[in-house]
Design a protein around this motif. Structure first.
Motif, PDB file in Angstrom:
ATOM      1  N   ILE A 260      44.674  40.451  43.698  1.00 42.78           N
ATOM      2  CA  ILE A 260      45.737  40.489  44.691  1.00 42.78           C
ATOM      3  C   ILE A 260      47.037  40.692  43.934  1.00 42.78           C
ATOM      4  CG2 ILE A 260      44.578  39.030  46.378  1.00 42.78           C
ATOM      5  CD1 ILE A 260      46.176  36.683  45.367  1.00 42.78           C
ATOM      6  N   VAL A 261      48.104  40.963  44.652  1.00 43.67           N
ATOM      7  CA  VAL A 261      49.391  41.083  43.987  1.00 43.67           C
ATOM      8  C   VAL A 261      49.646  39.755  43.279  1.00 43.67           C
ATOM      9  CG1 VAL A 261      51.851  41.515  44.312  1.00 43.67           C
ATOM     10  CG2 VAL A 261      50.185  42.592  45.819  1.00 43.67           C
ATOM     11  N   ASN A 262      50.159  39.807  42.068  1.00 47.26           N
ATOM     12  CA  ASN A 262      50.402  38.616  41.256  1.00 47.26           C
ATOM     13  C   ASN A 262      49.163  38.034  40.603  1.00 47.26           C
ATOM     14  OD1 ASN A 262      53.167  37.785  40.942  1.00 47.26           O
ATOM     15  ND2 ASN A 262      53.223  37.626  43.170  1.00 47.26           N
ATOM     16  N   ASP A 263      48.010  38.652  40.811  1.00 50.32           N
ATOM     17  CA  ASP A 263      46.842  38.167  40.083  1.00 50.32           C
ATOM     18  C   ASP A 263      45.991  39.363  39.680  1.00 50.32           C
ATOM     19  OD1 ASP A 263      44.910  36.643  38.922  1.00 50.32           O
ATOM     20  OD2 ASP A 263      43.981  36.025  40.813  1.00 50.32           O
ATOM     21  N   PRO A 264      46.343  39.995  38.563  1.00 44.30           N
ATOM     22  CA  PRO A 264      45.688  41.227  38.168  1.00 44.30           C
ATOM     23  C   PRO A 264      44.355  40.989  37.461  1.00 44.30           C
ATOM     24  CG  PRO A 264      47.390  40.667  36.592  1.00 44.30           C
ATOM     25  CD  PRO A 264      47.454  39.628  37.674  1.00 44.30           C
ATOM     26  N   ARG A 266      42.300  41.826  34.036  1.00 46.26           N
ATOM     27  CA  ARG A 266      42.551  42.283  32.666  1.00 46.26           C
ATOM     28  C   ARG A 266      41.226  42.538  31.996  1.00 46.26           C
ATOM     29  NH1 ARG A 266      47.979  40.937  32.209  1.00 46.26           N
ATOM     30  NH2 ARG A 266      48.528  39.168  33.522  1.00 46.26           N
ATOM     31  N   PHE A 273      46.578  46.197  38.335  1.00 43.04           N
ATOM     32  CA  PHE A 273      47.370  45.478  39.321  1.00 43.04           C
ATOM     33  C   PHE A 273      47.219  46.086  40.696  1.00 43.04           C
ATOM     34  CE2 PHE A 273      49.335  44.993  35.280  1.00 43.04           C
ATOM     35  CZ  PHE A 273      49.766  43.683  35.256  1.00 43.04           C
ATOM     36  N   GLN A 274      47.227  45.214  41.697  1.00 44.47           N
ATOM     37  CA  GLN A 274      47.278  45.682  43.074  1.00 44.47           C
ATOM     38  C   GLN A 274      48.702  46.133  43.336  1.00 44.47           C
ATOM     39  OE1 GLN A 274      44.604  45.421  45.593  1.00 44.47           O
ATOM     40  NE2 GLN A 274      46.059  46.981  46.214  1.00 44.47           N
ATOM     41  N   TYR A 420      56.437  38.160  24.481  1.00 49.98           N
ATOM     42  CA  TYR A 420      56.296  36.792  24.983  1.00 49.98           C
ATOM     43  C   TYR A 420      56.601  35.767  23.899  1.00 49.98           C
ATOM     44  CZ  TYR A 420      54.570  37.902  29.656  1.00 49.98           C
ATOM     45  OH  TYR A 420      54.468  38.324  30.964  1.00 49.98           O
ATOM     46  N   PHE A 423      60.165  35.482  23.849  1.00 52.38           N
ATOM     47  CA  PHE A 423      60.638  34.661  24.969  1.00 52.38           C
ATOM     48  C   PHE A 423      60.614  33.182  24.607  1.00 52.38           C
ATOM     49  CE2 PHE A 423      59.305  37.804  28.581  1.00 52.38           C
ATOM     50  CZ  PHE A 423      60.409  38.576  28.286  1.00 52.38           C
TER      51      PHE A 423
ATOM     52  N   SER B 138      54.247  33.682  44.210  1.00 51.29           N
ATOM     53  CA  SER B 138      54.004  33.355  42.818  1.00 51.29           C
ATOM     54  C   SER B 138      54.850  32.154  42.428  1.00 51.29           C
ATOM     55  CB  SER B 138      54.375  34.552  41.949  1.00 51.29           C
ATOM     56  OG  SER B 138      54.488  34.178  40.600  1.00 51.29           O
ATOM     57  N   ALA B 211      60.983  38.104  34.188  1.00 48.45           N
ATOM     58  CA  ALA B 211      60.223  39.140  33.487  1.00 48.45           C
ATOM     59  C   ALA B 211      58.727  38.829  33.541  1.00 48.45           C
ATOM     60  CB  ALA B 211      60.690  39.246  32.035  1.00 48.45           C
ATOM     61  N   VAL B 212      58.394  37.548  33.335  1.00 53.25           N
ATOM     62  CA  VAL B 212      56.979  37.175  33.357  1.00 53.25           C
ATOM     63  C   VAL B 212      56.408  37.396  34.762  1.00 53.25           C
ATOM     64  CG1 VAL B 212      55.358  35.267  33.072  1.00 53.25           C
ATOM     65  CG2 VAL B 212      57.237  35.529  31.477  1.00 53.25           C
ATOM     66  N   TRP B 213      57.210  37.060  35.745  1.00 56.16           N
ATOM     67  CA  TRP B 213      56.783  37.275  37.135  1.00 56.16           C
ATOM     68  C   TRP B 213      56.548  38.769  37.392  1.00 56.16           C
ATOM     69  CZ3 TRP B 213      60.756  37.661  41.562  1.00 56.16           C
ATOM     70  CH2 TRP B 213      60.099  37.929  42.758  1.00 56.16           C
ATOM     71  N   ASN B 215      55.843  40.975  35.359  1.00 57.24           N
ATOM     72  CA  ASN B 215      54.659  41.431  34.634  1.00 57.24           C
ATOM     73  C   ASN B 215      53.376  41.042  35.347  1.00 57.24           C
ATOM     74  OD1 ASN B 215      53.390  42.761  32.541  1.00 57.24           O
ATOM     75  ND2 ASN B 215      53.179  40.905  31.308  1.00 57.24           N
ATOM     76  N   SER B 216      53.397  39.899  36.045  1.00 61.53           N
ATOM     77  CA  SER B 216      52.166  39.522  36.746  1.00 61.53           C
ATOM     78  C   SER B 216      52.044  40.253  38.078  1.00 61.53           C
ATOM     79  CB  SER B 216      52.096  38.011  36.940  1.00 61.53           C
ATOM     80  OG  SER B 216      52.935  37.621  38.000  1.00 61.53           O
ATOM     81  N   ALA B 217      53.167  40.713  38.626  1.00 63.12           N
ATOM     82  CA  ALA B 217      53.071  41.396  39.917  1.00 63.12           C
ATOM     83  C   ALA B 217      52.951  42.911  39.760  1.00 63.12           C
ATOM     84  CB  ALA B 217      54.278  41.061  40.782  1.00 63.12           C
TER      85      ALA B 217
END
Ligand code: HEM
Lengths: 482, 286
Positions: A260-264, A266, A273-274, A420, A423, B138, B211-213, B215-217
């Protein structure tokens, strides 16, 4: 020989000095900020002919030479970033090479004068001899500080303590993380890719189209879309797009996941990704509820003048030109598309038309039936949309047996972990630099008749008021000892 | 689904007026030396804060009543404005306790009032509770919005304090009673710096969680869309400010001006970007 060497050494020194300077840092940070504005005012990566229409030949030429239409990847913007990296690197090396030994000596040194002349000193009178007090005070200091030492001076005993020497490195962590971010970004854009693929329910794909170049590349495995579902909220808004995907290698099923969107998903460094959905055209899906617009069908258009805000409703058919009031020219619908795309995104059913106005080139306009506000984005003098009654016919609820295809964004970014870690490092570095400090404390015990004078003072490289409070605290603890 | 069933917008409209009252009292107590107004100003701010807090929590609860699946109230312009004014007042009240100076309130409470007034009164901002679109579902969104707005609030107060600095240092030695009540320039300068440091940390975390968000979307952590780019611009301006302070001579007036420019960039990131072409999923007023 010698002279050449010294000239080039002098030259090198000059460049080194330039890149070690904080003035350059500020110039770079502000130039990056200022130039970045340009790319937010001029939409990026549109089709060239749109720019040509918007800016005219002269400006177009200039902008094109400067890569303004893709400015964040332009050589001059990348050069600014490169200079920032050099600036940070040189600056860090320059400062660390000088300060490392000062920051990390084998045995920490304490300058007695900095404590003796400290204006924020606390003084206590204690009825005991200095040597009685030394070990007690040492254990108090040991509770608060990681390192303690003492020194016998002419006038008594000085106990020293310190902690947080390492926090002086926080700022280098911040700077190193900027380099990590930029390097990670570079790795991503050079060795990664960003593409998309549309897969109808029940079908599979083993190649994708790249977003930038439009090139088709093989994935090395097959994605099959087993099922695709949309759920809606009561008000009709989309609640969830869910694709059940299977990954096949050499025809064998190796992985399965609903995305779903936000849960791809890998798999092997590739992320799926959706990102969108599309409805299959009536020819392929054979769904009965779709009413495509055929030649001769009435099409109702709403046309809004941007200047006056007035709306006009016109009925027309494919191929018939309508005149728009307020001197806004004419519009003619040229075709109906069952599954139109806009910049790689599926927008579903749409009509296409041409808007002609005196003194301007004709513009081709796409009007997706499901997105009535779509044409506002173009910011034209007239905004077109297909009137509501047509849309209702195509609303999601009315076509339950509709077959969909899932729109997947497929990316690979080997640099993402570098980014990351950058980050995490920048957050940690900022917390260390902003809220932690290198603190030193000194308890000076001076003998006097019938006891001692105890002077407590402290220094810190940051947050001096915090240090004064610490001095009070230590003074409290010490005065409570019996 | 209708606004009329919701109680929280009424509470929040009431809070708007309480903040207006607080702002008037703070300004009043700054102009006329009256300890009474002082005390009342703080009470008004605290009452408003309590109402603001209750409004946010109630809206959260109401979302579960109104929608088939509720969500934390950080999902559109209205909700972000309410959280913005809440963070401004929270930070301000902490500051008031720590500095024991109420004049700062005359410069901060009006900002919280304006944010809430815009949320409650502007026809462009809808107070409807809407269901979350897929991209917004999210936890990163919550982290992103909260950290960004804590940062923005710190910058907002830094902006107010910088204005005070300019007023104070511009007034020279002409000891007007109003000017006398402002804290010393050195105190204001230091406060600006501390607030910017605090805001910078939270803006940094805000950009990172965003940015992390993303990347997940969408499979990309950075796409140079106008909202992202403007947050970077803001961040660069404050980074420049922090570096300028470390250079000799960059204190006081110039830092105050930088902090004001920085806050303009914050406002543009927040509101102005919607006027630009492009589509940040969260930007549009709704
Ligand atoms: C976007 C890039 C940069 C960011 C986000 C950044 C961030 C920071 C931060 C947060 C501080 C600490 C400020 C404080 O303690 O109040 C700092 C200090 C500093 N920065 Fe940067 N910086 C950047 C680029 C650079 C560059 C390119 C240089 C190279 C000359 C540089 C040189 C310094 C120096 C010399 C200090 C002071 C260190 C000290 O206190 O010993 N910075 N920077």
């Amino acid at each position: 020989m010698n002279q050449i060497k010294s000239v080039s050494a002098g030259y090198f020194d000059g460049v080194w000095k330039l890149f070690a300077s904080l003035k350059l840092t500020i110039a770079l940070l502000l130039s990056l900020a200022a130039t970045s504005i340009v790319g937010t005012l001029i939409p990026q990566n549109q089709e060239l002919k749109e720019y040509f229409q918007a800016f005219g030949p002269f400006l177009f030429q200039i902008f094109d030479v400067l890569d303004i239409f893709d400015m964040y990847h332009a050589w001059w913007f990348q050069l600014l970033l490169l200079m920032l990296v050099l600036n940070i690197t040189v600056c860090s090396i320059d400062r660390l090479s000088v300060t490392w030994k000062i920051i990390f000596p084998k045995v920490p040194k304490f300058k007695a004068s900095r404590f003796i002349n400290n204006p924020n000193m606390k003084e206590l009178n204690i009825h005991r001899q200095p040597d009685d007090l030394k070990s007690k005070y040492e254990s108090v200091l040991n509770r608060f500080y990681s390192y303690t030492s003492f020194d016998r001076t002419d006038d008594g005993i000085m106990l020293f303590a310190e902690k947080g020497r390492w926090t002086r490195l926080g700022v280098y962590a911040v700077h190193l993380s900027i380099i990590l971010l930029l390097v990670g970004g570079l790795i991503g854009s050079n060795y990664g890719f960003e593409g998309f693929v549309n897969i109808p329910e029940g079908e599979s794909a083993d190649q994708i189209r790249l977003r930038n170049s439009g090139k088709i590349i093989p994935l090395g495995f097959t994605i099959r879309c087993d099922d695709f579902n949309i759920t809606h909220y009561r008000n009709g808004a989309v609640r969830e797009w869910r694709s059940s995907l299977s990954i096949l290698e050499d025809g064998k099923l190796v992985f399965q996941k609903d995305i779903i969107v936000n849960d791809p998903l890998r798999y092997k460094g590739i992320n799926i990704f959706q990102s969108s959905l599309g409805e299959l055209g009536p020819e392929t899906s054979g769904a009965a509820d779709v009413h495509p617009i055929k030649p001769g069908d009435d099409i109702i258009l709403d046309i809004t003048s941007t200047e006056s805000g007035m709306s006009y409703r016109k009925t027309t058919i494919i191929g018939r030109e309508v005149a728009i009031p307020e001197g806004l020219g004419t519009f003619v619908v040229t075709e109906y598309r069952p599954d139109a795309q806009f910049r790689g995104q599926v927008v579903g059913e749409a009509i296409v038309g041409i808007h002609k106005m005196d003194g301007a080139d004709p513009v081709e306009i796409l009007l997706p039936l499901h997105f009535p506000a779509f044409d506002k984005m173009r910011k034209g003098q007239a905004v077109f949309s297909v009137a509501e009654q047509t849309i209702e016919k195509f609303s999601p609820g009315s076509t339950p047996e509709m077959r969909y295809y899932t729109g997947l964004q497929v990316t690979n970014d080997p640099g993402v972990w570098v980014v990351y870690s950058g980050f995490m490092m920048i957050i940690a570095g900022c917390i260390i630099t902003f809220f932690m400090s290198h603190q030193k404390m000194c308890v000076h015990i001076i003998p006097k008749e019938g006891g001692s004078i105890v002077r407590i003072s402290g220094t810190a490289n940051k947050n001096k008021p915090g240090m004064w409070k610490k001095v009070d605290r230590i003074a409290d603890e010490i005065s409570q000892l019996t | 689904m209708e606004t009329t069933q919701l109680v929280s917008p009424y509470i929040l409209s009431a809070v708007t007026f309480i903040y207006a009252l607080a702002a008037v009292l703070y300004i009043f107590s700054w102009i006329f030396k009256t300890p009474v107004a002082d005390r009342w100003a703080t009470w008004a701010a605290v009452t408003g804060w309590a109402g603001n807090t209750a409004g946010i929590i109630l809206r959260w609860i109401e979302s579960y009543r109104v929608l088939e699946s509720g969500h934390a109230p950080f999902s559109n312009l209205y909700e972000s404005l309410i959280f913005f004014s809440w963070t401004i007042i929270t930070l301000y009240l902490i500051l008031e306790r720590r500095t024991a100076n109420r004049v700062i309130g005359a410069f901060c409470t009006p900002l919280a009032f304006l944010a809430l007034a815009y949320a409650s009164l502007s026809p462009n901002v809808s107070s409807r509770i809407q269901p979350l679109l897929p991209a917004l579902q999210s936890n990163w969104l919550i982290a992103h919005v909260m950290t960004c707005f804590i940062g923005y609030a710190a910058f907002a107060i830094a902006f107010g304090v910088s204005l005070m600095y300019l007023l104070k240092s511009g007034s020279g030695d002409s000891e007007g009673a109003m000017m006398q009540k402002l804290p010393a320039p050195a105190v204001l300068d230091d406060l600006t710096h501390q607030l910017v440091v605090f805001g910078f940390l939270f803006l940094t975390i805000g950009i990172i969680t965003g940015a992390v968000w993303a990347n997940s979307a969408w499979g990309r952590y950075w796409g140079w869309d106008p909202k992202e780019t403007w947050s970077l611009i803001t961040w660069l301006i404050y980074a420049a400010l922090l570096h300028m302070r470390l250079m000799r001579g960059w204190q006081g007036r110039r830092i105050a001006i930088m902090s004001i420019v920085g806050f303009m960039a914050v406002l543009f990131t927040y509101f102005g970007v919607n006027l630009l072409p492009g589509m940040h999923s969260y930007g549009a007023s709704g």
